[in-house]
Design a protein around this motif. Structure first.
Motif, short mmCIF file in Angstrom:
data_model
loop_
_atom_site.label_atom_id
_atom_site.label_comp_id
_atom_site.label_asym_id
_atom_site.label_seq_id
_atom_site.Cartn_x
_atom_site.Cartn_y
_atom_site.Cartn_z
N GLN A 51 0.83 -1.21 0.00
CA GLN A 51 0.00 0.00 0.00
C GLN A 51 0.87 1.27 0.00
O GLN A 51 0.52 2.26 -0.64
CB GLN A 51 -0.96 0.01 1.20
CG GLN A 51 -2.05 -1.03 1.12
CD GLN A 51 -1.63 -2.41 1.65
OE1 GLN A 51 -0.45 -2.65 1.96
NE2 GLN A 51 -2.58 -3.32 1.72
N THR A 52 1.99 1.22 0.71
CA THR A 52 2.90 2.37 0.74
C THR A 52 3.52 2.59 -0.64
O THR A 52 3.61 3.72 -1.11
CB THR A 52 3.99 2.19 1.82
OG1 THR A 52 3.35 2.08 3.09
CG2 THR A 52 4.97 3.34 1.83
N VAL A 53 3.95 1.51 -1.29
CA VAL A 53 4.51 1.62 -2.64
C VAL A 53 3.46 2.21 -3.57
O VAL A 53 3.74 3.15 -4.33
CB VAL A 53 5.00 0.26 -3.17
CG1 VAL A 53 5.38 0.34 -4.64
CG2 VAL A 53 6.16 -0.26 -2.34
N THR A 54 2.25 1.66 -3.51
CA THR A 54 1.16 2.15 -4.36
C THR A 54 0.90 3.63 -4.11
O THR A 54 0.74 4.41 -5.05
CB THR A 54 -0.13 1.33 -4.12
OG1 THR A 54 0.14 -0.02 -4.48
CG2 THR A 54 -1.29 1.86 -4.93
N SER A 55 0.87 4.04 -2.87
CA SER A 55 0.62 5.44 -2.51
C SER A 55 1.73 6.35 -3.06
O SER A 55 1.44 7.41 -3.62
CB SER A 55 0.52 5.59 -1.00
OG SER A 55 0.40 6.95 -0.65
N ARG A 56 2.97 5.93 -2.91
CA ARG A 56 4.09 6.74 -3.40
C ARG A 56 4.01 6.92 -4.92
O ARG A 56 4.26 8.01 -5.43
CB ARG A 56 5.42 6.10 -3.02
CG ARG A 56 5.73 6.20 -1.55
CD ARG A 56 7.00 5.46 -1.21
NE ARG A 56 7.28 5.53 0.21
CZ ARG A 56 8.27 4.89 0.81
NH1 ARG A 56 9.08 4.13 0.10
NH2 ARG A 56 8.45 5.00 2.10
N PHE A 57 3.69 5.85 -5.63
CA PHE A 57 3.60 5.94 -7.08
C PHE A 57 2.37 6.72 -7.52
O PHE A 57 2.42 7.51 -8.45
CB PHE A 57 3.61 4.55 -7.71
CG PHE A 57 4.95 3.86 -7.70
CD1 PHE A 57 6.13 4.55 -7.48
CD2 PHE A 57 5.03 2.50 -7.92
CE1 PHE A 57 7.36 3.91 -7.48
CE2 PHE A 57 6.26 1.83 -7.93
CZ PHE A 57 7.42 2.55 -7.71
N ARG A 58 1.25 6.51 -6.85
CA ARG A 58 0.01 7.18 -7.23
C ARG A 58 0.11 8.69 -6.99
O ARG A 58 -0.30 9.48 -7.82
CB ARG A 58 -1.17 6.59 -6.47
CG ARG A 58 -2.51 7.16 -6.90
CD ARG A 58 -3.71 6.52 -6.21
NE ARG A 58 -3.49 5.85 -4.94
CZ ARG A 58 -3.42 6.45 -3.74
NH1 ARG A 58 -3.55 7.74 -3.64
NH2 ARG A 58 -3.22 5.75 -2.64
N THR A 59 0.66 9.08 -5.84
CA THR A 59 0.77 10.50 -5.50
C THR A 59 2.02 11.15 -6.09
O THR A 59 2.17 12.37 -6.03
CB THR A 59 0.78 10.71 -3.98
OG1 THR A 59 1.93 10.07 -3.42
CG2 THR A 59 -0.49 10.19 -3.34
N ARG A 60 2.91 10.30 -6.63
CA ARG A 60 4.19 10.77 -7.17
C ARG A 60 4.95 11.59 -6.12
O ARG A 60 5.46 12.66 -6.39
CB ARG A 60 4.00 11.60 -8.43
CG ARG A 60 3.40 10.86 -9.59
CD ARG A 60 3.34 11.77 -10.81
NE ARG A 60 2.54 11.18 -11.86
CZ ARG A 60 1.32 11.60 -12.20
NH1 ARG A 60 0.77 12.60 -11.58
NH2 ARG A 60 0.66 11.02 -13.17
#
Length: 100
Positions: free
Chosen positions: A41-50
């Motif tokens: 979820q943290t990886v996804t959040s970092r990529f989604r929010t850039r």
């Protein structure tokens, strides 16, 4: 050269680039998360929010066997409008501009 919106910062373009390269390498977010010691979820959040810290950016690049400096250099070039683009935008806009 791929066209990326100039509304993104160089950092955001760099993060978008590593997200795309991870996918191209077949590295899942779950695998990347395990390598980084964080949740998917943290990886996804970092990529989604850039958005991520510089340390996290470097760690992510290293986990993907990518050169963080090269990616950021390319991202900076993509985020920086060229002089002809600036002139074209000025000529198309409603704002007056000075000619020297």
């Amino acid at each position: 050269m791929e066209k990326i919106s100039t509304t993104l910062t160089a950092g955001q373009i760099a993060i978008e680039t590593i997200a795309r390269l991870a996918g191209a390498k077949g590295v899942t977010r779950e695998t990347l998360a395990k390598q980084l010691g964080i949740t998917r979820q943290t990886v996804t959040s970092r990529f989604r929010t850039r958005s991520m810290s510089l340390d996290d950016y470097i760690d992510t690049c290293r986990a993907l066997d990518l050169n963080p400096a090269e990616i950021l250099d390319r991202a900076t070039k993509l985020a920086t409008p060229t002089l002809p683009a600036v002139i074209k935008e000025a000529l198309q806009g409603d704002r007056p501009f000075a000619v020297f």
